[in-house]
Design a protein around this motif. Structure first.
Motif, PDB file in Angstrom:
ATOM      1  N   LEU A 152       0.840  -1.085   0.061  1.00  0.00           N
ATOM      2  CA  LEU A 152      -0.105   0.032   0.033  1.00  0.00           C
ATOM      3  C   LEU A 152       0.783   1.320  -0.109  1.00  0.00           C
ATOM      4  CD1 LEU A 152      -2.457  -0.961   2.721  1.00  0.00           C
ATOM      5  CD2 LEU A 152      -3.128  -0.534   0.444  1.00  0.00           C
ATOM      6  N   VAL A 153       0.350   2.266  -0.832  1.00  0.00           N
ATOM      7  CA  VAL A 153       1.287   3.544  -0.695  1.00  0.00           C
ATOM      8  C   VAL A 153       1.339   3.923   0.823  1.00  0.00           C
ATOM      9  CG1 VAL A 153       1.197   6.159  -1.322  1.00  0.00           C
ATOM     10  CG2 VAL A 153       0.587   4.212  -3.080  1.00  0.00           C
ATOM     11  N   GLU A 154       2.432   4.302   1.423  1.00  0.00           N
ATOM     12  CA  GLU A 154       2.522   5.042   2.654  1.00  0.00           C
ATOM     13  C   GLU A 154       2.633   6.281   2.820  1.00  0.00           C
ATOM     14  OE1 GLU A 154       4.402   3.192   6.627  1.00  0.00           O
ATOM     15  OE2 GLU A 154       5.622   2.782   4.945  1.00  0.00           O
ATOM     16  N   HIS A 161      -4.531   0.251  12.729  1.00  0.00           N
ATOM     17  CA  HIS A 161      -3.521  -0.496  13.585  1.00  0.00           C
ATOM     18  C   HIS A 161      -3.421  -2.145  13.255  1.00  0.00           C
ATOM     19  CE1 HIS A 161      -0.882  -1.994  16.850  1.00  0.00           C
ATOM     20  NE2 HIS A 161      -0.501  -0.619  16.981  1.00  0.00           N
ATOM     21  N   PRO A 162      -2.313  -2.752  12.984  1.00  0.00           N
ATOM     22  CA  PRO A 162      -2.139  -4.036  12.864  1.00  0.00           C
ATOM     23  C   PRO A 162      -2.830  -5.178  13.735  1.00  0.00           C
ATOM     24  CG  PRO A 162       0.033  -3.259  13.085  1.00  0.00           C
ATOM     25  CD  PRO A 162      -0.991  -2.143  12.922  1.00  0.00           C
ATOM     26  N   ASP A 163      -3.042  -4.463  14.977  1.00  0.00           N
ATOM     27  CA  ASP A 163      -3.265  -5.534  16.189  1.00  0.00           C
ATOM     28  C   ASP A 163      -4.660  -4.896  16.861  1.00  0.00           C
ATOM     29  OD1 ASP A 163      -0.829  -6.646  16.364  1.00  0.00           O
ATOM     30  OD2 ASP A 163      -0.051  -5.170  17.498  1.00  0.00           O
ATOM     31  N   HIS A 164      -5.407  -4.342  15.929  1.00  0.00           N
ATOM     32  CA  HIS A 164      -6.663  -3.614  16.256  1.00  0.00           C
ATOM     33  C   HIS A 164      -7.843  -3.961  15.411  1.00  0.00           C
ATOM     34  CE1 HIS A 164      -5.883  -1.301  20.192  1.00  0.00           C
ATOM     35  NE2 HIS A 164      -4.481  -1.671  19.490  1.00  0.00           N
ATOM     36  N   ALA A 165      -8.860  -4.294  15.720  1.00  0.00           N
ATOM     37  CA  ALA A 165     -10.013  -4.509  14.875  1.00  0.00           C
ATOM     38  C   ALA A 165     -11.337  -4.195  15.821  1.00  0.00           C
ATOM     39  CB  ALA A 165     -10.365  -5.728  14.325  1.00  0.00           C
ATOM     40  N   GLY A 166     -12.209  -3.250  15.480  1.00  0.00           N
ATOM     41  CA  GLY A 166     -13.442  -2.906  16.127  1.00  0.00           C
ATOM     42  C   GLY A 166     -13.908  -1.446  15.833  1.00  0.00           C
ATOM     43  N   THR A 167     -14.656  -0.768  16.749  1.00  0.00           N
ATOM     44  CA  THR A 167     -14.898   0.574  16.501  1.00  0.00           C
ATOM     45  C   THR A 167     -13.811   1.312  16.560  1.00  0.00           C
ATOM     46  OG1 THR A 167     -17.137   0.152  17.609  1.00  0.00           O
ATOM     47  CG2 THR A 167     -16.451   2.410  17.452  1.00  0.00           C
ATOM     48  N   ALA A 168     -13.560   2.356  15.677  1.00  0.00           N
ATOM     49  CA  ALA A 168     -12.287   3.084  15.390  1.00  0.00           C
ATOM     50  C   ALA A 168     -12.307   4.263  16.561  1.00  0.00           C
ATOM     51  CB  ALA A 168     -12.120   3.542  13.907  1.00  0.00           C
ATOM     52  N   LYS A 169     -10.996   4.388  16.728  1.00  0.00           N
ATOM     53  CA  LYS A 169     -10.554   5.564  17.818  1.00  0.00           C
ATOM     54  C   LYS A 169      -9.270   6.053  17.346  1.00  0.00           C
ATOM     55  CE  LYS A 169     -13.124   4.076  21.799  1.00  0.00           C
ATOM     56  NZ  LYS A 169     -12.949   3.769  23.339  1.00  0.00           N
ATOM     57  N   TYR A 170      -8.918   7.239  17.428  1.00  0.00           N
ATOM     58  CA  TYR A 170      -8.082   7.985  16.850  1.00  0.00           C
ATOM     59  C   TYR A 170      -6.939   8.569  17.671  1.00  0.00           C
ATOM     60  CZ  TYR A 170     -10.765   7.319  12.460  1.00  0.00           C
ATOM     61  OH  TYR A 170     -11.581   6.879  11.340  1.00  0.00           O
ATOM     62  N   GLN A 171      -5.628   8.192  17.918  1.00  0.00           N
ATOM     63  CA  GLN A 171      -4.702   8.524  18.676  1.00  0.00           C
ATOM     64  C   GLN A 171      -3.817   9.680  17.949  1.00  0.00           C
ATOM     65  OE1 GLN A 171      -2.663   5.516  20.374  1.00  0.00           O
ATOM     66  NE2 GLN A 171      -4.037   5.053  22.123  1.00  0.00           N
ATOM     67  N   GLY A 172      -3.435  10.744  18.581  1.00  0.00           N
ATOM     68  CA  GLY A 172      -2.536  11.489  17.813  1.00  0.00           C
ATOM     69  C   GLY A 172      -3.213  12.778  17.098  1.00  0.00           C
ATOM     70  N   ILE A 173      -4.496  12.744  16.668  1.00  0.00           N
ATOM     71  CA  ILE A 173      -5.225  13.588  15.862  1.00  0.00           C
ATOM     72  C   ILE A 173      -5.047  15.188  16.415  1.00  0.00           C
ATOM     73  CG2 ILE A 173      -6.975  14.476  14.790  1.00  0.00           C
ATOM     74  CD1 ILE A 173      -5.776  12.130  13.286  1.00  0.00           C
ATOM     75  N   HIS A 227      -6.391   9.936   5.281  1.00  0.00           N
ATOM     76  CA  HIS A 227      -5.267  10.308   5.014  1.00  0.00           C
ATOM     77  C   HIS A 227      -4.989  11.626   5.472  1.00  0.00           C
ATOM     78  CE1 HIS A 227      -7.220  12.303   1.705  1.00  0.00           C
ATOM     79  NE2 HIS A 227      -6.431  13.322   1.639  1.00  0.00           N
ATOM     80  N   VAL A 228      -3.568  12.294   5.753  1.00  0.00           N
ATOM     81  CA  VAL A 228      -3.551  13.503   6.159  1.00  0.00           C
ATOM     82  C   VAL A 228      -2.330  14.001   4.993  1.00  0.00           C
ATOM     83  CG1 VAL A 228      -2.014  14.466   7.752  1.00  0.00           C
ATOM     84  CG2 VAL A 228      -3.440  12.818   8.398  1.00  0.00           C
ATOM     85  N   THR A 229      -2.693  15.389   4.690  1.00  0.00           N
ATOM     86  CA  THR A 229      -1.889  15.908   3.664  1.00  0.00           C
ATOM     87  C   THR A 229      -1.328  17.293   4.390  1.00  0.00           C
ATOM     88  OG1 THR A 229      -3.127  15.408   1.983  1.00  0.00           O
ATOM     89  CG2 THR A 229      -1.870  17.253   1.710  1.00  0.00           C
ATOM     90  N   LEU A 230       0.158  17.190   4.344  1.00  0.00           N
ATOM     91  CA  LEU A 230       0.724  18.449   4.871  1.00  0.00           C
ATOM     92  C   LEU A 230       1.428  19.251   3.698  1.00  0.00           C
ATOM     93  CD1 LEU A 230       3.176  16.459   7.118  1.00  0.00           C
ATOM     94  CD2 LEU A 230       1.573  18.312   7.777  1.00  0.00           C
ATOM     95  N   THR A 253       8.493  15.866   8.993  1.00  0.00           N
ATOM     96  CA  THR A 253       7.065  16.063   9.828  1.00  0.00           C
ATOM     97  C   THR A 253       6.103  15.057   9.597  1.00  0.00           C
ATOM     98  OG1 THR A 253       7.162  18.316   9.762  1.00  0.00           O
ATOM     99  CG2 THR A 253       4.951  17.607  10.342  1.00  0.00           C
ATOM    100  N   ALA A 254       6.184  14.454   8.199  1.00  0.00           N
ATOM    101  CA  ALA A 254       5.429  13.326   7.887  1.00  0.00           C
ATOM    102  C   ALA A 254       5.777  11.840   8.471  1.00  0.00           C
ATOM    103  CB  ALA A 254       5.222  13.193   6.247  1.00  0.00           C
ATOM    104  N   ARG A 255       6.774  11.897   8.460  1.00  0.00           N
ATOM    105  CA  ARG A 255       7.567  10.423   9.204  1.00  0.00           C
ATOM    106  C   ARG A 255       7.316  10.638  10.455  1.00  0.00           C
ATOM    107  NH1 ARG A 255       9.705   7.888   5.052  1.00  0.00           N
ATOM    108  NH2 ARG A 255      10.678   9.084   3.308  1.00  0.00           N
ATOM    109  N   SER A 256       7.288  11.466  11.137  1.00  0.00           N
ATOM    110  CA  SER A 256       6.857  11.754  12.807  1.00  0.00           C
ATOM    111  C   SER A 256       5.394  11.458  13.086  1.00  0.00           C
ATOM    112  CB  SER A 256       7.402  13.018  13.167  1.00  0.00           C
ATOM    113  OG  SER A 256       7.142  13.315  14.505  1.00  0.00           O
ATOM    114  N   LEU A 257       4.738  12.007  11.789  1.00  0.00           N
ATOM    115  CA  LEU A 257       3.255  11.887  12.215  1.00  0.00           C
ATOM    116  C   LEU A 257       2.737  10.516  12.026  1.00  0.00           C
ATOM    117  CD1 LEU A 257       1.532  14.953  10.353  1.00  0.00           C
ATOM    118  CD2 LEU A 257       1.348  14.495  12.902  1.00  0.00           C
ATOM    119  N   LYS A 258       3.399   9.777  11.087  1.00  0.00           N
ATOM    120  CA  LYS A 258       3.201   8.386  10.883  1.00  0.00           C
ATOM    121  C   LYS A 258       3.089   7.631  11.987  1.00  0.00           C
ATOM    122  CE  LYS A 258       2.175   4.892   8.220  1.00  0.00           C
ATOM    123  NZ  LYS A 258       0.840   5.101   7.225  1.00  0.00           N
TER     124      LYS A 258
END
Length: 378
Positions: free
Chosen positions: A212-214, A313-325, A352-355, A366-371
């Motif tokens: 996938l495009v990262e 996240h590779p270890d999560h499935a279920g109702t989505a929550k967003y950390q760090g937004i 997706h996030v666009t800077l 900045t993008a690599r840090s956000l990732k």
């Protein structure tokens, strides 16, 4: 010419591409109807009319499209036979069904490139997993399902004979690896008048495991001559298809500066999401302009841009929550797009996030840090 916003537009597929298309269409007072098998598809609450239906079913697609003026897609895996019948009935169907029929089958797509003198990598047809044993001379290679593969699914990397068991026991192609320097993408649009417009070349960086495009970087940092050649090659491809609509052409830049087409997608594409904030005209507006035979928009960049795919996240499935937004929102030039998907799954595209800014190198840092800081969990 008088613009009539009452024209009826139908979209097969109700995912994030359709959602962003609707957001752009609203600026032109256009109403878009969507059909998708997921009753909670991202388009559900934005479409003027939403149909929960099977986009691969002949009767359902025919009935849905027959009450609209223009039919388009946001995914290739649709019932082409129904679209052909709609075209016979005088409906505008873009991209044209004959184009979809070729592109949705990776084998037919590769044959098309050979027939039209479009550079592409060496490949062979595979009918079953057993066939792979006959082509070990092509290794390392990618084994790709001919149909229904998307977002990295339907691709297996076969590096050595020990990996043959990973191959698909279904119609596929085996595509020899090429020694390339960069992966790039050019999005090109064409309307019924034959006007063609390309977006500036972007560079792609893929997830090492999921195909996938990262990250996406705009503008590309390749030689100006290569950039110009890439845009010309994209124009050649859409002209060869005689296609109306938007076409994303993914390419390899070889170490000698030559170009090779990897594959293409006849719709808005992940490699064009940055255009919403980063270019004068977005890919979504351009697609609408193309299928309605309107003048194509200016595609120049406003500056530099980096896009990050937000994957589950590779270890999560279920109702989505967003950390760090919330922390990310402190960054000037940062734009968040969440796709309205309530459920997260490992590596599912959730947004997706666009800077955007003027210094591409700083944007990359900045993008690599956000990732690392933004995580989608359950």
């Amino acid at each position: 010419m008088t613009f009539d916003p009452s024209i009826s537009i139908a979209v097969l597929g109700g995912g994030q591409l359709g959602r962003m298309m609707i957001q752009s269409a609203m600026n032109l007072n256009l109403e878009i109807s969507c059909m998708d098998p997921d009753p909670n598809a991202p388009c559900k609450n934005l479409a003027s009319h939403f149909v929960n239906g099977d986009i691969t079913n002949y009767d359902e697609v025919l009935a849905f499209g027959d009450v609209h003026d223009v039919i388009t897609v946001e995914i290739e895996n649709v019932n082409v036979e129904a679209l052909e019948e709609l075209e016979r009935r005088g409906k505008k169907v873009f991209p044209q069904p004959r184009v979809l029929r070729t592109i949705k089958d990776k084998g037919l797509q590769k044959e098309f490139y050979l027939e039209h003198d479009i550079p592409t990598s060496e490949f062979v047809f595979i009918h079953s997993k057993e066939d792979l044993k006959d082509y070990t001379d092509l290794l390392p290679a990618a084994n790709k399902l001919r149909t229904e593969g998307y977002d990295g699914r339907g691709v297996q990397i076969i590096k050595t004979e020990a990996d043959l068991n990973k191959g698909f026991d279904a119609p596929s192609i085996l595509e020899k690896f090429v020694d390339y320097a960069k992966e790039i993408s050019v999005i090109v649009a064409r309307n019924e008048k034959g006007e063609i417009s390309t977006f500036p070349v972007v560079e792609l960086e893929y997830h090492p495991e999921q195909n996938l495009v990262e990250f996406l970087f705009s503008p590309s940092e390749i030689d100006a001559t290569i950039r110009a050649n890439a845009r010309k090659l994209a124009e050649k491809v859409i002209t060869a298809f005689d296609m109306v609509g938007l076409l994303a052409v993914e390419m390899f830049v070889m170490k000698d500066g030559s170009l090779m087409v990897n594959e293409c997608a006849p719709r808005t594409h992940n490699s064009g999401h940055h255009t919403i904030e980063g270019n004068i005209t977005s890919q979504f507006e351009q697609h609408i302009r193309a299928i309605l035979n309107l003048p194509l928009g200016n595609t120049d960049t406003k500056g530099s841009a980096v896009m990050i795919n937000l994957l589950g996240h590779p270890d999560h499935a279920g109702t989505a929550k967003y950390q760090g937004i919330d922390e990310a929102m402190n960054i000037t030039g940062m734009h968040v797009h969440l796709y309205g998907k309530k459920i997260t799954k490992p590596f599912r595209k959730m947004g997706h996030v666009t800077l955007v800014g003027q210094d591409l190198q700083k944007l990359k840092e900045t993008a690599r840090s956000l990732k690392e800081s933004i995580k989608i969990i359950a």
